[in-house]
Design a protein around this motif. Structure first.
Motif, mmCIF file in Angstrom:
data_model
loop_
_atom_site.group_PDB
_atom_site.id
_atom_site.type_symbol
_atom_site.label_atom_id
_atom_site.label_comp_id
_atom_site.label_asym_id
_atom_site.label_seq_id
_atom_site.Cartn_x
_atom_site.Cartn_y
_atom_site.Cartn_z
ATOM 1 N N ALA A 256 0.971 -1.192 0.267
ATOM 2 C CA ALA A 256 -0.093 -0.368 -0.258
ATOM 3 C C ALA A 256 1.247 0.874 0.536
ATOM 4 N N ALA A 257 1.608 0.716 0.570
ATOM 5 C CA ALA A 257 2.899 2.624 0.756
ATOM 6 C C ALA A 257 3.235 2.347 -0.693
ATOM 7 N N ASP A 258 4.096 1.485 -0.916
ATOM 8 C CA ASP A 258 3.886 1.951 -2.744
ATOM 9 C C ASP A 258 3.218 2.454 -3.944
ATOM 10 N N ILE A 259 2.331 1.861 -3.066
ATOM 11 C CA ILE A 259 1.226 2.675 -4.597
ATOM 12 C C ILE A 259 0.549 3.798 -4.068
ATOM 13 N N LEU A 260 0.469 4.393 -2.747
ATOM 14 C CA LEU A 260 0.215 5.218 -2.696
ATOM 15 C C LEU A 260 1.381 6.902 -2.251
ATOM 16 N N ASP A 261 2.395 5.964 -1.805
ATOM 17 C CA ASP A 261 3.407 7.111 -1.265
ATOM 18 C C ASP A 261 4.840 7.409 -2.161
ATOM 19 N N ASP A 262 4.858 6.004 -3.459
ATOM 20 C CA ASP A 262 5.753 5.820 -4.402
ATOM 21 C C ASP A 262 5.243 5.387 -6.060
ATOM 22 N N ALA A 270 3.239 -1.958 -11.162
ATOM 23 C CA ALA A 270 1.989 -1.939 -11.202
ATOM 24 C C ALA A 270 1.103 -2.121 -12.207
ATOM 25 N N ALA A 271 1.218 -1.581 -13.466
ATOM 26 C CA ALA A 271 1.231 -2.207 -14.674
ATOM 27 C C ALA A 271 0.786 -3.829 -14.921
ATOM 28 N N ARG A 272 2.358 -4.160 -14.246
ATOM 29 C CA ARG A 272 2.705 -5.325 -15.214
ATOM 30 C C ARG A 272 2.449 -6.294 -14.155
ATOM 31 N N ASN A 302 -2.722 9.623 -6.248
ATOM 32 C CA ASN A 302 -1.413 7.923 -6.989
ATOM 33 C C ASN A 302 -3.052 6.826 -6.394
ATOM 34 N N LEU A 303 -3.710 6.778 -5.833
ATOM 35 C CA LEU A 303 -4.782 6.155 -6.442
ATOM 36 C C LEU A 303 -5.160 5.767 -7.438
ATOM 37 N N VAL A 304 -6.175 7.254 -7.300
ATOM 38 C CA VAL A 304 -6.317 7.045 -8.855
ATOM 39 C C VAL A 304 -5.959 6.409 -9.600
ATOM 40 N N ALA A 305 -4.786 6.960 -9.673
ATOM 41 C CA ALA A 305 -3.640 6.733 -11.064
ATOM 42 C C ALA A 305 -3.533 4.853 -11.167
ATOM 43 N N LYS A 334 -15.141 13.368 -6.564
ATOM 44 C CA LYS A 334 -14.338 14.191 -6.588
ATOM 45 C C LYS A 334 -14.737 14.043 -8.341
ATOM 46 N N ASP A 335 -15.655 15.682 -8.790
ATOM 47 C CA ASP A 335 -15.254 15.297 -10.546
ATOM 48 C C ASP A 335 -14.124 14.922 -11.605
ATOM 49 N N GLU A 336 -13.315 15.542 -10.510
ATOM 50 C CA GLU A 336 -11.909 15.076 -11.821
ATOM 51 C C GLU A 336 -11.554 13.878 -11.508
ATOM 52 N N TYR A 337 -12.025 12.916 -11.104
ATOM 53 C CA TYR A 337 -11.850 10.669 -10.949
ATOM 54 C C TYR A 337 -12.969 10.695 -12.262
#
Length: 353
Positions: A256-262, A270-272, A302-305, A334-337
């Motif tokens: 979770a730290a990888d995704i949210l903070d790095d 992540a994609a692979r 980062n979460l949305v990405a 939020k609208d932007e997501y």
């Protein structure tokens, strides 16, 4: 690596970084021809410098005075700000006949510091112009100078060797004599007697690891060439150990730290990830967000990405779990997501109805 592989590596380095590649190979293997072909393929002008024939004045220009101030005229080969993007080929670097010539070019082959321009004495090179070096190996069979460690440490050493299949493709494309092609097809061992294998004895340094970092951030090399490229910077032992460590790390599911903070560092990984690795990461994310009181704006992005790179079914599963968490549900609304989240929410609504 062979010439075709060298061209692949050169294209990546010259178009995506400011690093200085140095092509090392025995006579006649095709170093200069390969560099020329890369220049044509990427649409760059080509300026050759035969350093074995040059003196310091040929590099830094002739001094002249303006009042009480001394200046140096721009050498005729130096590309100006207005010229088309150019590759300057410092050929025969270790054949420079005078020590002061080699010392003068030392500054030029060094990659520019961050925010600075590549320079030679008082002259500054426009960022669109790049530098490539080629040398014969200092193995005792050539009349060349031994390059010191500090100079080698400033370049990405790319070693090229004779490769019959690569040569055969080139010969066929260029229409070489049929007799020559057929003879070498029968006796490929007679293509070239190159001498001893090339070993520049590169070693890891702080600067070398910074160059490896730059290449990993900006370039994409075929998997079979990565080790050779990095070995030309930090040495074979360090390159093998590094890539083995990377392979071991790539088998570990992201946390979770990888995704949210790095996210910037792990986005490609992540994609692979395999589905079982993604499932572990999804569970870790949901658990971490369940126990977290707040989420920063950067973590939201980062979460949305991460949600955006997931396969469709895993995306729906993660969004469905996250919408049960009030803090996260408010952020995702939020609208932007909408471009990433709305489809998943719509699918969840259809399932519910």
């Amino acid at each position: 690596m062979n010439i075709e592989q060298m061209k692949t590596v050169l294209r990546e380095i010259l178009t995506r970084t400011d690093l200085t590649p140095c092509v090392v190979g025995h006579r006649g293997v095709g170093k200069t021809a390969g560099i020329l072909q890369v220049c044509r393929e990427i649409g760059r002008q080509y300026v050759p410098l035969r350093l074995g024939q040059m003196e310091v004045g040929d590099l830094v220009g002739i001094p002249y005075r303006e009042g009480e101030v001394m200046h140096w005229s721009r050498p005729s080969w130096w590309p100006s700000e207005q010229d088309e993007p150019t590759i300057i080929h410092c050929d025969e670097l270790n054949r420079a006949q005078q020590e002061d010539t080699l010392q003068a070019i030392f500054q030029f082959v060094e990659p520019p510091a961050e925010g600075q321009r590549r320079a030679l004495h008082t002259h500054k090179l426009a960022p669109k112009h790049k530098v490539v070096v080629s040398i014969n190996p200092p193995d005792g069979t050539y009349q060349v100078a031994t390059l010191d460690r500090a100079l080698l440490d400033r370049m990405v050493m790319i070693t090229v060797e004779t490769d019959y299949p690569c040569w055969a493709r080139h010969a066929r494309q260029r229409g070489f004599d049929d007799g020559v092609q057929q003879f070498l097809a029968a006796f490929p061992q007679l293509l070239a007697h190159q001498g001893s294998p090339v070993d520049m004895q590169m070693e890891p340094t702080e600067r070398a690891w910074e160059m490896v970092s730059t290449l990993r951030r900006h370039c994409r090399f075929p998997a079979e060439l990565e080790m050779e490229v990095y070995a030309g910077i930090v040495g074979k032992e360090a390159a093998v150990a590094f890539l083995r460590w990377c392979a071991e790390q790539s088998e570990r599911p992201l946390t979770a730290a990888d995704i949210l903070d790095d996210w910037d560092r792990v986005a490609d990984q992540a994609a692979r990830q395999r589905d079982d690795q993604q499932a572990a990461t999804l569970n870790a994310l949901v658990t971490a967000l369940e126990t977290s009181a707040t989420m920063t704006l950067a973590q939201e992005c980062n979460l949305v990405a991460y949600i955006d790179v997931l396969p469709r079914d895993l995306r729906f599963a993660l969004v469905k779990s996250l919408l049960r968490l009030p803090m996260v549900a408010q952020a995702l609304s939020k609208d932007e997501y909408d471009g990433v989240i709305l489809e998943a929410i719509s699918e969840i609504s259809r399932e519910a109805s």
